[in-house]
Design a protein around this motif. Structure first.
Motif, PDB file in Angstrom:
ATOM      1  N   LEU A 484       0.843  -1.200   0.000  1.00 46.80           N
ATOM      2  CA  LEU A 484       0.000   0.000   0.000  1.00 46.80           C
ATOM      3  C   LEU A 484       0.871   1.240   0.000  1.00 46.80           C
ATOM      4  O   LEU A 484       0.620   2.200  -0.714  1.00 46.80           O
ATOM      5  N   PRO A 486       5.171   1.758   0.460  1.00 46.36           N
ATOM      6  CA  PRO A 486       5.193   2.239  -0.920  1.00 46.36           C
ATOM      7  C   PRO A 486       4.258   1.451  -1.821  1.00 46.36           C
ATOM      8  O   PRO A 486       4.237   0.225  -1.759  1.00 46.36           O
ATOM      9  N   PHE A 487       3.568   2.169  -2.621  1.00 51.39           N
ATOM     10  CA  PHE A 487       2.532   1.564  -3.462  1.00 51.39           C
ATOM     11  C   PHE A 487       3.164   0.748  -4.571  1.00 51.39           C
ATOM     12  O   PHE A 487       4.136   1.164  -5.180  1.00 51.39           O
ATOM     13  N   ASN A 488       2.632  -0.427  -4.776  1.00 54.96           N
ATOM     14  CA  ASN A 488       3.145  -1.272  -5.834  1.00 54.96           C
ATOM     15  C   ASN A 488       1.959  -1.947  -6.490  1.00 54.96           C
ATOM     16  O   ASN A 488       1.339  -2.839  -5.919  1.00 54.96           O
ATOM     17  N   LEU A 489       1.639  -1.475  -7.667  1.00 55.41           N
ATOM     18  CA  LEU A 489       0.410  -1.924  -8.309  1.00 55.41           C
ATOM     19  C   LEU A 489       0.446  -3.429  -8.565  1.00 55.41           C
ATOM     20  O   LEU A 489      -0.543  -4.118  -8.374  1.00 55.41           O
TER      21      LEU A 489
END
Lengths: 535, 424, 364, 70
Positions: A484, A486-489
């Motif tokens: 979430l 760091p965002f990591n698609l």
């Protein structure tokens, strides 16, 4: 300036990454005398070591035509009686062999290679090894005139049979759970992952308990840095006892004072196998069914192994529900206090009047009501867990009456508080991980205090601090709050929602090895579909 | 970045100490909900010539809410609301004065209705408006109502089917937002309109009417004898509109004008058209009172400035459904008849709208039909010259109304099968 | 360098976005409407355009001096002494912004959430939390913005949809009623607020891909401009220009207008919470930038120990400088734009000129 | 308030300063102390009736601002 003293504590020396593991590094060899070739002498030495150990069996016998004195040494109970009697004693007694050179039967290697009908035999030569071998359930065979000893593996298969795990219950999914026996546990794992790349590295921890610990990972898929880090941290552990995996957990976690658990554990082989398959490292500890798995992210605590066995739509929905109730469990009582005692303008008018009507004549302020009820609830839960099962049920029935109907009837608390506390309780049961739920339970009280001081603003401050702490945590180098933030698609495919298996083409980036091509789990969108009817 | 563990703990300790010390001193705003007196409506009156404000507040009382639910406690009964009065030189002073008689803290955050008494509205509402906008507890979504009586009378009146009258008024006005004839006015819109070029605003007028008595007396007249009546109390009704100019109430629109006023400045949606249908060909004899319900509609006012002066083009498009034809024989299956109905409805609308605009121009002489605003929007440059004597110009502004009625459906039957009364 | 954290482009965008957002909650939209009237939203758009122009300069300087922020390259360009004098203005400016933003937000909290709680307590708690987050370093700030930023954007778009029924487009008309003068005056006022994201120059050296600096800033400012533009346009369209210009927080009043079919109402506190949260986060960034910049000027190994003292100075300034909210608003209205324009535009252009004339270039 | 600020300065000085001293980061300690000293001076100045720097800036720049903005 006492608190500062701790800073002076010398850090343990940083080990090199390629340093051998702890077992080999232990300095036992130096202070560990070799055995002598005289059986009597050895016997005296061992008897002094094992003084007052009544469960130690000394079985003296004479072998072969020359009647060479021999000694079998084993701990009663932890060795398999049947093996000792049928396989070891029988084969020893039946030796009718005479050394043609007439120099007596002193070749222990011969027993090992010719006579013994047992698979697991090693030659050892020091007292220390004998002691350790006997203590871990082996049989030691000492022979007159030979300074070597045979360590015969006869560990008794005591312990529970594999049964359904108590924690981590599922509706659909395997019913087997880990037991207290390390070997059983690794066997369960090995039966799921049939790949030589599944490495199980052995470490013995605890100077007194000599607990065997296995580090399991899938070579090529696990991140080598994480594996090295796990080994390094475990190698640094130097304690006298390890009775449960929690000992190790507390030793190796990143932030010891954090309120959040940073290492997940499970009783379920399938969960551990799944973790290993996505690049995590499992730590098996002898004597406990709970296996640690690192690195752990916060989301892992919100996932149940059943999520992967239900259809993805249901699983995603259930995860969303869980997150909703996670927030409820953390915030609901605080929100209730903040809204009813600080920001009444926030309530719909009808609700305001209802709450006020329910509170008419209530003797205590809302904050006291909520705190009391929450503490009662905690007590109730604790009482229910510790007591024997039949009594536990009685406790929950009585307690339910106390914090429910009776308290309201007596006019001690307002019914709405009971609803809020009950809903919070239910919400906290929605969190799959018990240890994470514990963290939320504690934080809930913090939130209640904040809300009763600054209302919603206090809750905001609390949430900000909590969030800042959450995102600053790392578990073995992996950001705790990922993917979430760091965002990591790409990793979001298995987070709040779970995509179908055919869409999960890649292993998670954060846990798996990123340096080679092993990230790919399967072809993308490998979905055997029914034949196209039109075509 | 690597921290020493020891100093980290120390900082955490310090942080926790600071937090706890802050928390322990807190709770300034802590207020139990049952120690609140939630004001549901306020009413403001004044005596002509005096600066004293007479405040009436309607407070919901939780104890009266259908009896308390807890057994063994002081069980319910009592009114669901109470009314309190106080006076003061300003609204806030009057509110402060309430605390001398209230055991509970007056909470204004749930006030949704503000009723202005006639005397007060006519004397000017500027000061109150400022306070209503300044106080954080009032919302700009609060409804503003004017009454032709005193606010006190209105707020002391029960409303059928609702426990707290303010809630009832709120529901009536909420229904008006989507459908209905009166344009409800919240604080935000009221204030915004007063700031617009024409300085005109309006609010619904709430009245006390003895509908029971009216109906009974009419029935008595028809029956020629006295009827028994339960003698129900007077009812609160909202059907008219009060017009404000420069913070002062200057007039009241009657029911028809109220309805058409809403057509003009908002939309005709939810209203209805009633007219007498006259057949085109003299061979047809039937005439009927036709009623159209408006499903959807749009009004636009476009000004035009030419040498002759200012002309406002008012274009109304209406989509309606037939709700009654009054008599049979109106063959609504015939497209020609439908076209006739549409034309005649449009004519009727035109007449009614003209009446409303005439009222504004000739009687009240206040531009509550948004002519100034549309002039300002379309001719910002010219407006600067017109602006100063707009009040004088407004009554002379020409207007042109074009109306387009479209009948979308005829209800759930097509033609009436009733016998014509005349054939009896 | 002291800060070892690395941020990616996505985080860079959200961090800049969060820097702009608190202005939507504060007096800025009100002031803007006071200056530009119905043309306020146009002023926002033109300020957006000018700020993007400015971003080119910052992005170019970031690439010309790779791995250096403006504090460092001002030393590189102007030498040891003059460079330090110029360079220290940036950290001080961030401290000033932190002071103003937190003071402003605390005022909103004080009037809306906790009217009886002493203002100083709210201010102190806000500073405490913001220093706590700032001290945890850029990575923590970046990750928090990654959570709060989208939440903020979502909430403001939702807000816009919910208040749309009360929106009257006629109240936005006519544009340029008073000529273009109000619009032109409104632009610099808004530009100075957007300009706070010159903090991008502090972030670019820590970016994993510094060449994306301009694009990142472009998207962040576009989102920020959208937010402020929505707030100003909706406030004018709902409250009318005359009412909106005197509101201490038009955004808050907008949220109070939400009444969606009588069920979704009274939610303004939720919206405000997100807003205050992002404001505190923005202040953390400011404190971080202050500590980092100062540490670089003096040549320190770590900046963490400067965060709390910086927060304390900022707290003291916000306590002793403004006896009332009115003074604070006046400062924001008349003094801050001048200072901001000087630092944001003047100094950077000066540095650019100096770099071009002196042919200074960073070492790769 | 003055006392509280001083107390806060002292607390920050202790909590942040002692680890710095232990690690031998004297320069950091010095800068930090200067910053705390500035905070202290600002409070003392306010106590003695001196204007804050922001007020000085305001006096200097407000006329410019008023000339530009309404």
């Amino acid at each position: 300036m006492l608190p500062f003293r701790s800073r002076k504590r010398k850090k343990p020396p940083e080990p090199e990454l390629n340093q051998p593991l702890a077992t080999e590094a232990t300095p036992e060899n130096q202070e560990n005398p070799s055995l002598s070739s005289s059986l009597a002498e050895n016997l005296t030495t061992l008897q002094s070591v094992f003084a007052n150990c009544t469960d130690l069996v000394y079985r003296e016998l004479k072998i072969g035509q020359e009647q060479v004195p021999a000694l079998l040494l084993y701990m009663d109970g932890i060795t398999d009686e049947k093996t000792v009697n049928q396989d070891i004693l029988k084969s020893l007694v039946n030796i009718r062999y005479s050394n043609p050179e007439g120099s007596g039967f002193n070749n222990i290697g011969m027993i090992k290679s010719v006579f013994m009908e047992i698979g697991n035999i090693t030659e050892i030569s020091t007292i220390g090894e004998v002691v350790e071998g006997v203590l871990t359930g082996n049989v030691a065979l000492l022979l007159e005139g030979d300074a070597r000893v045979l360590k015969i593996g006869t560990k008794a298969p005591i312990g529970r049979i594999v049964s359904e795990p108590i924690t981590d219950g599922v509706v659909r999914g395997p019913r087997e759970g880990f037991t207290e026996s390390l070997r059983t546990n690794t066997t369960l794992l090995r039966r799921k992952i049939k790949d030589p790349n599944l490495k199980l590295e052995k470490v013995v921890l605890g100077r007194t308990t000599k607990t065997e610990v296995n580090i399991a990972y899938l070579e090529g898929i696990a991140n080598p840095k994480v594996v090295a880090e796990v080994k390094k941290r475990i190698a640094l552990i130097d304690v006298d006892s390890v009775l449960e995996s929690a000992y190790i957990e507390e030793m190796i976690e990143d932030k010891p004072f954090s309120i959040f658990p940073q290492i997940d554990h499970s009783e379920r082989p399938d969960k551990i196998a799944a973790g290993i398959l996505q690049g995590q490292v499992a730590i098996f500890t002898d004597g406990t069914p709970f296996v640690l798995i690192v690195p752990t992210m916060m989301l892992h605590f919100m996932q149940s192994s059943e999520d992967y066995y239900d259809r993805s739509i249901y699983a995603s929905w259930i995860r969303v529900v869980r997150f909703l109730f996670l927030n409820f469990a953390l915030l609901l009582p605080a929100l209730y206090i903040a809204v009813t005692t600080f920001h009444q303008g926030l309530l719909p008018t009808a609700l305001l009047i209802n709450i006020a009507a329910a509170r008419v004549g209530a003797p205590f302020p809302t904050i006291i009501e909520v705190l009391t009820m929450e503490v009662t609830f905690e007590a109730l839960r604790e009482a229910g867990i510790r007591l024997p099962k039949p009594v536990g049920q009685a406790v929950s029935i009585v307690g339910g009456l106390v914090i429910g109907e009776a308290a309201v009837q007596a006019g001690m608390v307002s019914p709405i508080t009971v609803i809020v506390v009950a809903l919070t309780g239910i919400s906290s049961f929605c969190i799959p991980s018990y240890s994470f739920a514990l963290a939320i339970r504690i934080l809930r009280f913090g939130m209640i205090i904040l809300a009763s001081t600054f209302g919603l603003y206090g809750m905001l401050l609390g949430l900000l601090v909590m969030q800042a702490h959450l995102v600053s945590l790392r578990s073995f180098g992996v950001p705790y709050f990922a993917p979430l933030a760091p965002f990591n698609l790409k990793d979001m495919k298995d987070s709040v929602m779970r995509l179908p298996w055919w869409a999960m083409g890649e292993r998670p980036r954060l846990t798996a090895n990123n340096t080679n091509n092993n990230r790919q789990r399967q072809k993308f969108f490998l979905k055997p579909a029914p034949p196209d009817e039109n075509g | 970045m690597k921290m020493d563990k020891g100093c980290l703990t120390m900082r955490k300790l310090a942080f926790i100490v600071v937090c706890i010390s802050l928390l322990l001193t807190g709770c300034w705003d802590y207020q139990e909900v049952d120690r609140l007196a939630p004001v549901m409506a306020i009413g403001i009156d004044s005596i002509p010539g005096s600066k004293i404000i007479l405040l009436t507040v309607q407070i919901a009382s939780p104890e009266g809410k259908g009896g308390s639910k807890r057994t063994g406690q002081q069980g319910g009964g009592g009114e669901a609301y109470t009314v309190m009065n106080s006076e003061g030189k300003s609204l806030s002073e009057a509110i402060h004065n309430l605390s001398t008689q209230s055991t509970r803290r007056i909470s204004l955050s749930h006030c949704k209705i503000i009723v202005l008494g006639e005397n007060f509205a006519e004397a000017g509402i500027g000061q109150i408006l400022d306070e209503l906008k300044r106080d954080r507890n009032f919302r700009r979504t609060d409804w503003l109502l004017t009454t032709d009586k005193t606010a006190k009378e209105i707020l002391e009146k029960d409303i059928e089917l609702e426990q707290v009258p303010a809630r009832g008024l709120d529901l009536i006005l909420q229904n008006f937002t989507t459908l209905g004839r009166v344009l409800p006015m919240n604080l935000s819109d009221f204030s915004a309109r007063l700031n617009e070029e024409s300085k005109v605003s309006f609010s619904p007028l709430v009245q006390l009417e003895d509908i029971d008595k009216q109906v009974t007396s009419q029935l008595e007249k028809a029956a020629g004898r006295s009827l028994e009546s339960a003698g129900r109390p007077k009812t609160l009704t909202i059907s008219k509109t009060a017009v404000y100019k420069n913070l002062r109430m200057v007039g009241v629109l009657n029911e028809d004008d109220t309805r058409l006023h809403r057509w003009l400045i908002d939309s005709p949606k939810g209203s209805s058209i009633k007219f007498t249908y006259t057949p085109q060909s003299p061979t047809e004899e039937v005439q009927g009172e036709v009623m159209l319900n408006i499903i959807d509609g749009k009004t636009s006012i476009t000004p035009q400035i030419s040498e002759n002066g200012i002309t406002m083009n008012i274009a109304v498009t209406v989509k309606a459904s037939l709700s009654e034809t009054g008599v049979t024989g109106v063959d609504v299956l015939d497209p020609k008849v439908v076209a006739q109905l549409e034309l005649q409805a449009a004519e009727a609308v035109k007449l009614q709208l003209e009446h409303t605009i005439n009222t504004a121009q000739k009687e009240i002489k206040v531009d509550y039909v948004d002519f100034a605003e549309s002039l300002h929007n379309y001719y910002p440059v010219e407006w600067k010259q017109i602006k100063d004597n707009w009040d004088d110009t407004f009554p002379t502004v020409e207007y042109r109304i074009s109306c387009d009625v479209e009948i979308r459906n005829t209800g759930i039957i097509t033609d009436s099968t009733q016998q014509n009364e005349s054939e009896e | 360098m002291a800060e070892k954290g690395i941020i990616n482009t996505k985080q860079f965008v959200w961090m800049l976005f969060i820097i702009i957002t608190p202005f939507a909650a504060m007096q800025i939209p009100g002031m803007l409407i006071m200056q530009a009237g119905r043309d306020a939203w146009l002023s926002v758009l033109s300020a957006w355009f000018l700020d993007v122009m400015l971003a080119i300069v910052y992005a170019y300087m970031g690439l010309r001096f790779p791995g250096e922020n403006f504090v460092q390259y001002s030393i590189t360009i102007l030498g040891k002494y003059l460079g330090r004098v110029v360079g220290i203005l940036f950290p001080l400016f961030f401290l000033l912004v932190c002071t103003l933003v937190l003071r402003s937000l605390s005022q909103v909290v004080d009037t809306v959430f906790l009217p009886l709680t002493p203002f100083n307590v709210i201010l102190v708690t806000a500073f405490l939390v913001s220093a706590l987050i700032g001290r945890k370093g850029i990575e923590v700030i970046a990750r928090m913005t990654e959570i709060l930023g989208p939440l903020y954007l979502l909430s403001i778009v939702t807000l816009s949809f919910l208040v749309l029924p009360s929106f009257h487009i006629a109240r936005l008309k006519p544009q340029f009623d008073q000529g273009v003068a109000p619009f032109l005056v409104g632009t610099p006022l808004m530009l100075t607020s957007f300009g706070v994201c010159i903090i991008m120059a502090m972030y670019i050296p820590l970016c994993n891909r510094p060449e994306n600096g301009f694009l990142g800033k472009l998207s962040a400012v576009s989102m920020g401009a959208l937010v402020v533009c929505l707030v100003t346009a909706l406030s004018v369209g709902i409250f009318g220009m005359e009412d909106a210009q005197y509101m201490t927080s038009p955004g808050l009043e907008l949220a109070k207008m939400i009444n969606f079919s009588n069920y979704i109402e009274r939610v303004e506190m939720v919206w405000l919470l997100i807003l205050v949260g992002s404001g505190i986060l923005a202040s953390s960034s400011m404190l971080w930038a202050f500590g980092q910049g100062l540490a670089q000027i003096v040549g320190l190994k770590s900046y963490q120990s400067l965060i709390y003292p910086g927060a304390l100075i900022s707290l003291v300034l916000s306590l002793i400088s403004f006896p009332s909210g009115l003074q604070h608003t006046n400062f924001f209205h008349y003094t801050f734009p001048i200072m901001a324009a000087f630092v944001e535009t003047g100094l950077e252009l000066f540095l650019l000129m100096a770099a071009l004339i002196l042919h200074k270039r960073g070492t790769t | 308030m003055t006392a509280l600020i001083m107390l806060a300065a002292l607390a920050i000085g202790l909590v942040e300063g002692i680890p710095l001293g232990k690690q031998g980061q004297w320069k950091e300690l010095a800068v930090m102390s200067i910053l705390l000293g500035i905070a202290f001076l600002l409070v003392m100045g306010y106590y003695l009736g001196l204007p804050s720097p922001l007020v000085l800036m305001e006096r200097l720049l407000e006329p410019v601002g008023k000339a530009i903005f309404k």
